[in-house]
Structures are given as structure tokens and as C-alpha cells.
Design an enzyme around this catalytic site. Structure first.
Site, PDB file in Angstrom:
ATOM      1  CB  SER A 178      48.503  21.916  66.955  1.00 12.57           C
ATOM      2  OG  SER A 178      47.489  22.388  67.781  1.00 12.57           O
ATOM      3  CG  ASP A 443      51.078  24.227  74.311  1.00 17.43           C
ATOM      4  OD1 ASP A 443      49.944  24.723  74.464  1.00 17.43           O
ATOM      5  OD2 ASP A 443      51.335  23.324  73.487  1.00 17.43           O
ATOM      6  CG  HIS A 468      50.363  25.117  70.660  1.00 17.76           C
ATOM      7  ND1 HIS A 468      50.075  23.935  71.307  1.00 17.76           N
ATOM      8  CD2 HIS A 468      49.575  25.114  69.554  1.00 17.76           C
ATOM      9  CE1 HIS A 468      49.161  23.261  70.621  1.00 17.76           C
ATOM     10  NE2 HIS A 468      48.844  23.959  69.551  1.00 17.76           N
TER      11      HIS A 468
END
Ligand SMILES: *[C@@H]1O[C@H](CO)[C@@H](O)[C@H](O)[C@H]1NC(C)=O
Ligand SMILES: *[C@@H]1O[C@H](CO)[C@@H](O)[C@H](O)[C@H]1NC(C)=O
Ligand SMILES: *[C@@H]1O[C@H](CO)[C@@H](O)[C@H](O)[C@H]1NC(C)=O
Ligand SMILES: *[C@@H]1O[C@H](CO)[C@@H](O)[C@H](O)[C@H]1NC(C)=O
Length: 500
Positions: A178, A443, A468
Site C-alpha cells: 500500500s 484492487d 490489495h
């Protein structure tokens, strides 16, 4: 472990707090999970992890006249390290508390068993227990930036090399998912003499003020289930709009969506209405982003896009709006909320709280600040066509920056901020070697990352059906062949960087 959800900021999503979650982006800035709010204070009193250590860090790396320091938390696990002490792994912390669980689980630990590094995790400044300033007032947040965080890592590496008597030719491999996925790539870009390689998972490298493709990807995800699912969501949203137009309809909405405040009272407040629609869209976004990632906590509630679409296409539940409300009820129940809180002022006042004890200090306020000063990433309803309505445009996100941090943080300021970030890091034109960019097709964040290999020394792995950061979690028997293959490929790449 906890089935806790956190609902997040301007920028982002629904996400689960747990042991070893990938760093989360916040959706509408706040934690709504009541259990989580209760366990948070409990967590703070719990005994520190055996891996926990503290490091004296400079406050402002860009001002040599400022000699102030603070204590940054890190974790270390040396149980795998080889005799030569010539390999170090670093998990880069992000926009939330660094979890000690990563020190014994996750794909990187499987790689550690193979390559025998010493393993570190560094908590990001201003998150978790790493508090550079006495509170979170806006003036104090000026030291919160990805640039400062990267220098933190550089100083950390230099010092750990000495403190843990690592070999003079130690090779550091950085890991991040991320926002820290972006940090991992930027770290290799800025400090190639300190960091030998990087695994960058689900990292948005392109800063973008209006991230309207986010909901475009969510829409694509729903279409994969069926056009019927997509159309039912769209039709349900239209029905919500229709009910909003008259008193009886408004009372229906109160019941259907378990609204904490009667919507009839706030229907003239466009910020409340924006927040309401943004939350309904977030119900789907949060599940899409983490769909089937096989994380422990996700397995507990097992709500996937299939579950949501099964509801949306089930005619015996009632008209589309009733199905939309059934989805909403499900999300409320797994996030332990009794009612849907859409009041804008309440959200903003929570995000204006500058105390380290406030619930938004969990990361919502800090991450919102980073979006307002560096990244944007606003998941707006501006793309066309849209199935979640058009009631949360870019203005709604910009308004939040202004309302939380002050009038200075207006549209012009945000546009400049995002441009600066892309100039500093090169956005998708980043020029690096020994970096692997990993993304998942379901994602939405893949839309801002590198998903195709443009340079063989910095390959991309695009996991079909992947969520993700899904490649970072511990193996599960439910993992798809594509996910398994990605983990193997990453291990081979790391081995090749290490000449092993
Ligand atoms: C998740 O799965 C468990 C057992 O497999 C089941 O008992 C539970 O009802 C499921 N939860 C949801 C929300 O579907
Ligand atoms: C559709 O919803 C009805 C009523 O809630 C439920 O009894 C039925 O099992 C659902 N059908 C499917 C295929 O999930
Ligand atoms: C900020 O949050 C703390 C902790 O929840 C609370 O005690 C305090 O009253 C809040 N401050 C304001 C101004 O709301
Ligand atoms: C933002 O504020 C600056 C002054 O701080 C002003 O010059 C600029 O025009 C404002 N931009 C917008 C879009 O309001």
C-alpha cells in the site's frame, strides 16, 4: 485476530484492523468499529512485544539547525540471521500502527527462513506509538511527510548496521504494501547505496488529486460477477435518489439504511448527502479492495464481492434499494455499528481532534493530512458512467481538507501538492532497478501503480484476481494459483538480487 473494521478517510476504504494487515488507507477518516474503539485503549495498556525497540530519530531532516529528536519505534527479529550477518530485511511501516505480528508471519518471513536475514520493521513517524510531537495540531504535522519518512529509514539503516554489527557489505531488502509499497520503491530510488532491493506491493506511485478510476475498478469487479449485479447497484442508487426527494421517501431511507439521524432533517445539507452516498459506495469498495485476500480476520467474516452480489441479484429480497439496504446491514453488522452515521460535522470534528488519545489519532487525521499535502487519492464519484451516483465529487474531498486543517488547504494548494509529489518521485516514470512492483487486478489501487514490466530489472507482477497486498499475507489453502505463483516469483527475484 479481531474482526474489526475501520472506516476511513477522504481517501479511502474500509479496512480491517488486525494482526498483520497490510497498511490501510482510511475511508472518511475514522474508526467506526465500536469493538475496535474499546480494544484500542486496551491495546495501549498491553505489554510491549518482545520484538519492540526504540530509536532516537531527528525531527526535521531538512533543517540542520533543528536539533530536536524523538523516539521512533521499531521491531527486530534476529532468529533467522546467518553468521555472516550480511542480509537484512526491512518491513516499512505505513499509515497505522506497526503490528508486531509481522515479525513472525507473512510471506516475507517465509522468505526470511530461506535467505537468513535479520528482520526489522520500522513504524512510520506520527503513527502508532511513534510520536514526534506532543500532539497532532496542524502546525506540528509539518514534519509529517513521505520525504521525512524516507530519511528516517535511511538513518535507521545506517544505525542498525552498527548497532547489530551487520557485515560491511550487508544487503538490505525493503518490503512494503500500500503506501509503504510506494515508500519501498522510493527508498530504493533515493538511497540505492543503502537499500539493495525492494518488494513494492499495491503501491500507488502516481499521486492523483481526483482518483475517480477507483470506483471504475470497483465497477469492473462487480461486472466480473455479472451485469445484473452492476445494474442492480445502479438501479438501487437511483431509487435512493428518488426517495430523497419527498418526506415519506426520506422516512423510508431512515429505516432501510438504519440511519443514526433522520435524513429528512439534513437533506438540505449537501455535505451530509455526499457523505451518505460516499459511505454506501464505500460498502462495496471496502470489500472489493480486500476481496478474498485470505487474511485471518477476513476469513472470520468471509464477506466477499460474491456475497454482496448474491444479495444484489436476489429478487426475492425485494426491489434493488432493499437489496442495497441488505448489503448495508451486513456491513454495519461486521463493523459492529448499530446505525449508519453520515453526519459530516461529526466526522470533521473527530478529525479535528489533535490529541494522541483521540480515536482518529489511530491514523485517520494523519493520513488525511498526507492526502491533503502530498497525494490527493480522493475516491470521488466523478467518473462516468457511475453506478454509485455523482454526489461525492472532488469538491467534497477538498472541502474536508479545508474544514479539518484550515482555509489554506484549498484546491490550488492541493493541486500544487500533488504535482510536487510527482515531480519529486517521478510518478510512473520512476527509474529503479531491483524493485518488483506487485498488484492485484481486483484492487482499485492498481490503477495508480506499475502493472506492466517496462524494464526487466524492475519487473511488475499483476495478479489476476488479486486483492490489495494479497501477496504479503501468510499462505492459505484458499490461495489462487496466480497468487501462489506470484509469491514464488518474488522469492526468486529476491534470491537473484542477493546472488543466492
Ligand atoms: C462465514 O463462515 C462461517 C463458517 O464457515 C459461517 O458460520 C458464517 O456464517 C459465515 N459468515 C458470513 C457473514 O457469511
Ligand atoms: C434470496 O433471498 C431469500 C430471502 O432472503 C433467501 O431465502 C434465499 O436463500 C436467497 N437466495 C439465494 C440464491 O441466495
Ligand atoms: C479528543 O479526543 C479525546 C479522546 O477521545 C477526548 O477526550 C477529547 O474530549 C477530544 N477533544 C475534543 C476537542 O473533542
Ligand atoms: C486558495 O488560496 C490561495 C491563497 O491562499 C488563493 O490565492 C487561491 O486563489 C485559492 N484557490 C482557490 C481555488 O480558491
Amino acid at each position: 485476530m479481531t474482526k474489526l473494521f475501520v472506516l476511513i478517510s477522504i481517501a479511502v476504504l474500509l479496512c480491517i484492523v488486525e494482526t498483520g494487515h497490510c497498511w490501510r488507507f482510511f475511508y472518511n477518516g475514522r474508526v467506526v468499529d465500536k469493538d475496535y474503539q474499546n480494544t484500542k485503549s486496551w491495546n495501549l495498556q498491553s505489554s510491549p512485544s518482545k520484538y519492540e525497540r526504540w530509536f532516537t530519530q531527528k525531527l526535521d531532516h531538512f533543517n540542520p539547525n533543528d536539533e530536536r529528536t524523538w523516539k521512533q519505534r521499531y521491531y527486530v527479529n534476529d532468529e533467522f540471521v546467518n553468521k555472516q550477518r550480511n542480509i537484512a530485511f526491512l518491513m516499512i511501516g505505513g499509515e497505522g500502527e506497526a503490528s508486531a505480528d509481522w515479525m513472525e508471519s507473512g510471506a516475507w518471513i517465509d522468505y526470511a527462513k530461506e535467505f537468513k536475514p535479520i528482520c526489522f520493521q520500522l513504524e512510520h513517524r506520527y503513527y502508532g506509538k511513534s510520536h514526534p510531537t506532543e500532539d497532532l495540531r496542524t502546525k506540528n504535522l509539518k514534519f509529517l511527510s513521505s520525504q521525512q519518512a524516507l530519511v528516517d529509514v535511511a538513518y535507521f539503516i545506517e544505525n542498525m548496521n552498527i548497532q547489530y554489527e551487520l557485515s560491511p557489505d550487508v544487503k538490505w531488502i525493503a518490503f512494503g504494501g500500500s503506501y509503504p509499497g510506494s515508500l519501498a520503491a522510493w527508498l530504493r530510488q533515493k538511497y540505492p547505496h543503502l537499500v539493495h532491493g525492494a518488494m513494492s506491493a499495491s503501491g500507488p506511485l502516481l499521486a492523483e488529486l481526483n482518483f475517480d478510476q477507483y470506483f471504475k475498478v470497483v465497477e469492473d469487479d462487480l461486472r466480473l460477477y455479472s451485469d445484473d449485479c452492476l445494474n442492480a447497484v445502479q438501479e438501487g442508487t437511483i431509487q435512493v435518489n428518488t426517495l430523497l426527494k419527498h418526506k415519506l421517501g426520506q422516512r423510508n431511507l431512515d429505516t432501510l439504511f438504519k440511519l443514526c439521524d433522520p435524513i429528512g432533517r439534513n437533506v438540505e445539507n449537501s455535505l451530509d448527502i455526499s457523505n451518505f452516498f460516499s459511505t454506501l459506495a464505500g460498502n462495496f469498495a471496502g470489500i472489493a479492495q480486500y476481496n478474498k485476500d485470505n487474511r485471518k480476520s477476513n476469513r472470520q467474516h468471509n464477506v466477499t464481492l460474491d456475497v454482496l452480489c448474491n444479495i444484489m441479484v436476489n429478487q426475492s429480497i425485494g426491489p434493488q434499494i432493499t437489496r442495497l439496504s441488505a448489503v448495508n446491514n451486513l456491513i454495519l453488522s461486521i463493523t459492529n455499528q448499530e446505525c449508519l452515521d453520515y453526519k459530516y460535522d461529526k466526522m470533521i470534528s473527530e478529525l479535528r481532534n489533535i490529541s494522541w488519545d483521540s480515536i482518529t489519532s489511530e491514523g485517520g487525521r494523519q493520513w488525511t493530512y498526507q492526502t491533503c499535502t502530498e497525494f490527493g487519492f480522493y475516491q470521488t464519484s466523478d467518473y462516468k458512467p457511475q453506478i454509485f451516483g455523482d454526489k461525492f465529487p472532488l469538491d467534497f474531498s477538498v472541502q474536508q481538507c479545508t474544514d479539518i486543517f484550515g482555509p489554506r488547504y484549498n484546491l490550488t494548494f492541493l493541486q500544487d501538492a500533488v504535482e510536487r509529489t510527482n515531480i519529486m518521485y517521478g510518478a510512473l516514470n520512476i527509474d529503479v532497478t531491483n524493485v518488483v512492483f506487485v498488484h492485484g487486478s481486483v484492487d482499485p489501487w492498481h490503477a495508480l501503480g506499475i502493472t506492466k514490466t517496462l524494464e526487466n530489472r524492475a519487473p511488475a507482477i499483476y495478479i489476476e484476481g488479486g486483492a490489495h497486498c494479497s501477496n504479503m499475507y501468510p499462505k492459505s489453502e484458499n490461495d489462487t494459483p496466480q497468487l501462489r505463483a506470484a509469491r514464488v516469483q518474488i522469492q526468486q527475484l529476491i534470491g537473484s538480487w542477493l546472488d543466492l
